[in-house]
Design a protein around this motif. Structure first.
Motif, PDB file in Angstrom:
ATOM      1  N   ILE A   1      42.077  35.787  26.830  1.00 22.85           N
ATOM      2  CA  ILE A   1      40.769  35.137  26.693  1.00 22.85           C
ATOM      3  C   ILE A   1      40.939  33.692  26.242  1.00 22.85           C
ATOM      4  N   VAL A   2      41.806  33.488  25.252  1.00 24.55           N
ATOM      5  CA  VAL A   2      42.044  32.129  24.759  1.00 24.55           C
ATOM      6  C   VAL A   2      42.643  31.256  25.855  1.00 24.55           C
ATOM      7  N   SER A   3      43.592  31.802  26.601  1.00 26.90           N
ATOM      8  CA  SER A   3      44.201  31.039  27.690  1.00 26.90           C
ATOM      9  C   SER A   3      43.167  30.627  28.724  1.00 26.90           C
ATOM     10  N   ALA A   4      42.310  31.563  29.098  1.00 29.60           N
ATOM     11  CA  ALA A   4      41.288  31.273  30.102  1.00 29.60           C
ATOM     12  C   ALA A   4      40.248  30.300  29.570  1.00 29.60           C
TER      13      ALA A   4
ATOM     14  N   THR B   1      46.493  42.642  36.009  1.00 28.27           N
ATOM     15  CA  THR B   1      47.647  42.911  35.142  1.00 28.27           C
ATOM     16  C   THR B   1      48.575  41.712  35.095  1.00 28.27           C
ATOM     17  N   ALA B   2      48.871  41.147  36.260  1.00 23.32           N
ATOM     18  CA  ALA B   2      49.726  39.965  36.311  1.00 23.32           C
ATOM     19  C   ALA B   2      49.053  38.784  35.621  1.00 23.32           C
ATOM     20  N   VAL B   3      47.741  38.646  35.812  1.00 16.52           N
ATOM     21  CA  VAL B   3      47.006  37.538  35.204  1.00 16.52           C
ATOM     22  C   VAL B   3      47.104  37.593  33.683  1.00 16.52           C
ATOM     23  N   ILE B   4      46.825  38.752  33.096  1.00 15.11           N
ATOM     24  CA  ILE B   4      46.790  38.850  31.636  1.00 15.11           C
ATOM     25  C   ILE B   4      48.178  38.684  31.030  1.00 15.11           C
ATOM     26  N   TRP B   5      49.195  39.342  31.600  1.00 13.51           N
ATOM     27  CA  TRP B   5      50.517  39.252  30.981  1.00 13.51           C
ATOM     28  C   TRP B   5      51.165  37.886  31.176  1.00 13.51           C
ATOM     29  N   THR B   6      50.887  37.223  32.283  1.00 11.62           N
ATOM     30  CA  THR B   6      51.365  35.839  32.403  1.00 11.62           C
ATOM     31  C   THR B   6      50.591  34.931  31.452  1.00 11.62           C
ATOM     32  N   ASP B   7      49.309  35.245  31.214  1.00 12.93           N
ATOM     33  CA  ASP B   7      48.533  34.506  30.209  1.00 12.93           C
ATOM     34  C   ASP B   7      49.193  34.582  28.837  1.00 12.93           C
ATOM     35  N   VAL B   8      49.647  35.785  28.472  1.00  9.80           N
ATOM     36  CA  VAL B   8      50.275  35.978  27.153  1.00  9.80           C
ATOM     37  C   VAL B   8      51.516  35.101  27.029  1.00  9.80           C
ATOM     38  N   VAL B   9      52.367  35.132  28.051  1.00 11.89           N
ATOM     39  CA  VAL B   9      53.588  34.299  28.031  1.00 11.89           C
ATOM     40  C   VAL B   9      53.232  32.823  27.977  1.00 11.89           C
TER      41      VAL B   9
ATOM     42  N   HIS C   1      31.138  33.885  27.638  1.00  7.37           N
ATOM     43  CA  HIS C   1      31.882  35.113  27.356  1.00  7.37           C
ATOM     44  C   HIS C   1      31.064  36.378  27.565  1.00  7.37           C
ATOM     45  N   GLY C   2      29.742  36.224  27.683  1.00  7.73           N
ATOM     46  CA  GLY C   2      28.891  37.400  27.834  1.00  7.73           C
ATOM     47  C   GLY C   2      28.330  37.594  29.226  1.00  7.73           C
ATOM     48  N   THR C   3      28.286  36.521  30.049  1.00  4.56           N
ATOM     49  CA  THR C   3      27.701  36.634  31.386  1.00  4.56           C
ATOM     50  C   THR C   3      28.613  36.121  32.490  1.00  4.56           C
ATOM     51  N   ASP C   4      29.670  35.407  32.139  1.00 12.52           N
ATOM     52  CA  ASP C   4      30.578  34.816  33.129  1.00 12.52           C
ATOM     53  C   ASP C   4      31.679  35.829  33.456  1.00 12.52           C
ATOM     54  N   GLN C   5      31.817  36.156  34.730  1.00 16.76           N
ATOM     55  CA  GLN C   5      32.805  37.151  35.144  1.00 16.76           C
ATOM     56  C   GLN C   5      34.221  36.775  34.740  1.00 16.76           C
ATOM     57  N   LEU C   6      34.516  35.497  34.614  1.00 16.71           N
ATOM     58  CA  LEU C   6      35.847  35.051  34.212  1.00 16.71           C
ATOM     59  C   LEU C   6      36.267  35.692  32.890  1.00 16.71           C
ATOM     60  N   MET C   7      35.330  35.778  31.942  1.00 15.25           N
ATOM     61  CA  MET C   7      35.621  36.367  30.633  1.00 15.25           C
ATOM     62  C   MET C   7      35.262  37.849  30.580  1.00 15.25           C
ATOM     63  N   VAL C   8      34.136  38.213  31.163  1.00 19.06           N
ATOM     64  CA  VAL C   8      33.681  39.609  31.104  1.00 19.06           C
ATOM     65  C   VAL C   8      34.723  40.532  31.728  1.00 19.06           C
ATOM     66  N   GLN C   9      35.365  40.085  32.781  1.00 18.81           N
ATOM     67  CA  GLN C   9      36.375  40.909  33.448  1.00 18.81           C
ATOM     68  C   GLN C   9      37.506  41.279  32.493  1.00 18.81           C
TER      69      GLN C   9
ATOM     70  N   LEU D   1      43.792  29.011  36.213  1.00 17.39           N
ATOM     71  CA  LEU D   1      43.583  29.116  37.656  1.00 17.39           C
ATOM     72  C   LEU D   1      43.697  30.569  38.125  1.00 17.39           C
ATOM     73  N   SER D   2      44.663  31.294  37.596  1.00 15.53           N
ATOM     74  CA  SER D   2      44.822  32.697  37.994  1.00 15.53           C
ATOM     75  C   SER D   2      43.607  33.516  37.584  1.00 15.53           C
ATOM     76  N   ALA D   3      43.074  33.218  36.390  1.00 17.20           N
ATOM     77  CA  ALA D   3      41.878  33.925  35.923  1.00 17.20           C
ATOM     78  C   ALA D   3      40.694  33.649  36.838  1.00 17.20           C
TER      79      ALA D   3
END
Length: 496
Positions: free
Chosen positions: A52-55, A174-182, A249-257, A343-345
Motif C-alpha cells: 500500500i505504501v509503495s503504491a 502476487t508478483a505485484v505485492i511481493w515486488t512492492d515489498v522488495v 484508499h476506500g474507493t480507488d481500485q488501486l488500493m482497494v484491490q 506502475l505494476s499496481a
C-alpha cells in the motif's frame, strides 16, 4: 552534463534485471481470477501494508517531496495527518462492506447497492482518471532516468514500462505485492543512505543543517489560517487529507484491490492502519532531505531553484552529481523501484476493473481461463495507454511539483466517487438516478475548479483558483447533496 559512473549504471541494470526475474518467479498455474487479481487471499498483512505504501508514494514522492521542502517548509505533513484519520474511517465504514461477499473490485459494491448502471459509470470514471494520473507518474520516471543515464525521456519510459509489464503480466497481484515489498525496502534504505551522505556534504553535518534550516522556518509545519487557496494548511490537511484518503484508499481500485487480497477483515484493517504509520515516517524523511538540500545549495530565497528547471530535479541531480560511486547507483535503483512498484499496481488494478466490471457483465458465463487470458491482454493494453499518456506529458512539460500534479488530477474524480460511496453506505433512501445525478454534478464542479487552476478556463472574479487539497471534500459534498435531493424528489414523485 554529469551522468552516472559505469559502476553505478551496472548496479541500476542489475537491479532492473533482478527485480524483473524476481517478479517472474510468481507465475502460477492457477488460472482463477482470485489468484491473478487477489493473490488467492494468502498474502500476509504486513506485505500488503508495505505494498500500500509503495503504491501510495511512487516516484512522485521521492523526486518531488524533497522539492516541496526545498521551496517551502514541512506544511505537507498536515495533509499526512488527514491521511491517518481517513484510514480509521475506512476501517469502520467501508472495509466491513467489502468483505461481505466475494468482491474483486470496489465498484461491485456499488452494483450491489445501486445497480449495474452506476457500477459502469464509477468503474469507467476510475479507468479514465487513474490512467491520466498514472501517466503523469510514469512521466516522472523520465526525470530520473534522463538525468542518470542520459537516455531521452521516451526511451526511459519505454524501458521501465516494458520490464514492469513483463512480471505484472505473468504474475498478477502476487508478483505485484511481493515486488512492492522488495522495492519499498530498497528505496527506504536508499533514503537513509541519502540522509547520511547529505550530512557529510555540509560542513558541520546535520547539526548545522538543523540549526540553519530551523532558523529559516524550514521545519515549520502547522498553518491554522483558513484558506481555500493555500494548498497546505491545518484545515486543508485535516479535512482535505481525510477525504482524499477516504477516496484514494476506500474507493480507488488501486488500493482497494490490495485490501481485498487480505485473508480476512481483521488483517485488511491491520494492513491499512500499519501503512499509515509507515507513510508518515516516509514523508518525514523526504522532507528532511529537502531541507538539507536547501542548506547544501546555499539557502536560495523565495522558493528559487538555482541551476534547475524545476524543484523536482534537485534531489535526482544531487544523487547523480554528489553521491559516491556505488551509492548513486543504489539510490537511482531505489527511485526506479518506486516507479515500477506503482506502475505494476496501476496495470493490475486497471486490468481487474476492465475484466470484472465490464467484460464479466457482458460474458457472465466465460470460464476462468478465458477471463484470466483477457486479464493479461488487458494488462498489456493498459501498459500501452499509460506509455502514451506519459509521452504526451513529456511534450507538454510540467510546471511545479509533479506530486501535486498527479494528486490534483486524481482528486478531480475522487470527490464524485467518494460521494457515491457515502450515499450508498450512509443512506437508505438514495436511488441510482439520484447518485448518478450527484456524481455528474460533483465531477463537473471539480473539473471546473481544476481547469481554472491550470488556466485552461478563465478565472472567475469571485472564485480564485482552489487548492487541490479541497477538491475531494467539495466534490463529495456536491455529490451527496445533489444525490440526496434528486433521490428524495424522485421517490416522492413515484409515490404520487
Amino acid at each position: 552534463m554529469t551522468r552516472l559512473h559505469p559502476i553505478d549504471l551496472a548496479i541500476v541494470a542489475a537491479y532492473l534485471i533482478g527485480i524483473t526475474l524476481f517478479g517472474l518467479r510468481f507465475r502460477s498455474q492457477d488460472k482463477s481470477l482470485s489468484s491473478y487479481f487477489l493473490g488467492g487471499k494468502t498474502i500476509p498483512w504486513w506485505a500488503i501494508a508495505l505494498s500500500i505504501v509503495s503504491a501510495e508514494t511512487s516516484t512522485l514522492t521521492i523526486v518531488s517531496i524533497p522539492g516541496v521542502a526545498f521551496t517551502s517548509n514541512f506544511g505537507f505533513l498536515q495533509l499526512v495527518i488527514g491521511y491517518m484519520i481517513g484510514r480509521l474511517i475506512i476501517c469502520i465504514l467501508f472495509l466491513p462492506r467489502y468483505f461481505h461477499g466475494e468482491l474483486f473490485t470496489a465498484y461491485q459494491l456499488i452494483r450491489n447497492r445501486f445497480g449495474s448502471t452506476l457500477q459502469t459509470v464509477t468503474a469507467g470514471l476510475f479507468l479514465i482518471t487513474r490512467a491520466a494520473a498514472e501517466g503523469v507518474r510514469v512521466f516522472a520516471i523520465s526525470i530520473v532516468v534522463g538525468l542518470a543515464i542520459g537516455t531521452n525521456d521516451i526511451l526511459s519510459i519505454a524501458i521501465i514500462s516494458a520490464l514492469t509489464l513483463l512480471y505484472t503480466f505473468e504474475g498478477g497481484m502476487t508478483a505485484v505485492i511481493w515486488t512492492d515489498v522488495v522495492q519499498m525496502t530498497l528505496y527506504i534504505a536508499g533514503t537513509l543512505v541519502a540522509l547520511i551522505t547529505l550530512g557529510t556534504h555540509v560542513p558541520g553535518g546535520w547539526s548545522h543543517i538543523h540549526e540553519v534550516a530551523s532558523a529559516a522556518g524550514k521545519f515549520h509545519m502547522l498553518d491554522f489560517s483558513f484558506s481555500l487557496v493555500k494548498t497546505y494548511t491545518f484545515w486543508a490537511g485535516i479535512l482535505g487529507g481525510t477525504f482524499l484518503t477516504m477516496a484514494s484508499h476506500g474507493t480507488d481500485q488501486l488500493m482497494v484491490q490490495r485490501l481485498l487480497a487480505a485473508k480476512d477483515l481483521k488483517e485488511s484493517r491491520l494492513a491499512l492502519l500499519a501503512s499509515g504509520g509507515v507513510v508518515f515516517v516516509q514523508f518525514l524523511l523526504f522532507l528532511i532531505i529537502g531541507a538539507g538540500l536547501w542548506v547544501f545549495y546555499g539557502m536560495p530565497i523565495g522558493g528559487a531553484t538555482p541551476g534547475f528547471t524545476s524543484a523536482d530535479r534537485i534531489f535526482p541531480s544531487f544523487i547523480v552529481r554528489e553521491m559516491p560511486t556505488g551509492i548513486a547507483g543504489l539510490l537511482i535503483a531505489a527511485i526506479l523501484a518506486a516507479a515500477m512498484s506503482n506502475l505494476s499496481a496501476a496495470l493490475n488494478s486497471l486490468s481487474s476493473t476492465t475484466v470484472v466490471d465490464f467484460y464479466m457483465r457482458l460474458r457472465p458465463n466465460a470460464t476462468d481461463k478465458e477471463r484470466t487470458s483477457l486479464s493479461r491482454v488487458s494488462t498489456g493494453v493498459w501498459a500501452v495507454v499509460l506509455f502514451a499518456i506519459a509521452v504526451y506529458s513529456v511534450f507538454v512539460g510540467g510546471k511545479g511539483h509533479v506530486v501535486e500534479m498527479g494528486l490534483s488530477i486524481a482528486s478531480v474524480a475522487y470527490g464524485a466517487l467518494l460521494g457515491v460511496f457515502l450515499l450508498g453506505t450512509l443512506t437508505k433512501f438514495a436511488t441510482q438516478a439520484g447518485a448518478i445525478a450527484g456524481m455528474i454534478c460533483g465531477f463537473a464542479v471539480n473539473l471546473t475548479l481544476w481547469l481554472i487552476s491550470i488556466k485552461l478556463l478563465p478565472s472567475i472574479s469571485w472564485l480564485p483558483p482552489i487548492a487541490y487539497t479541497w477538491y475531494v471534500l467539495i466534490g463529495s459534498a456536491v455529490t451527496v447533496g445533489v444525490g440526496s435531493m434528486v433521490s428524495m424528489i424522485s421517490s416522492r414523485t413515484s409515490l404520487e
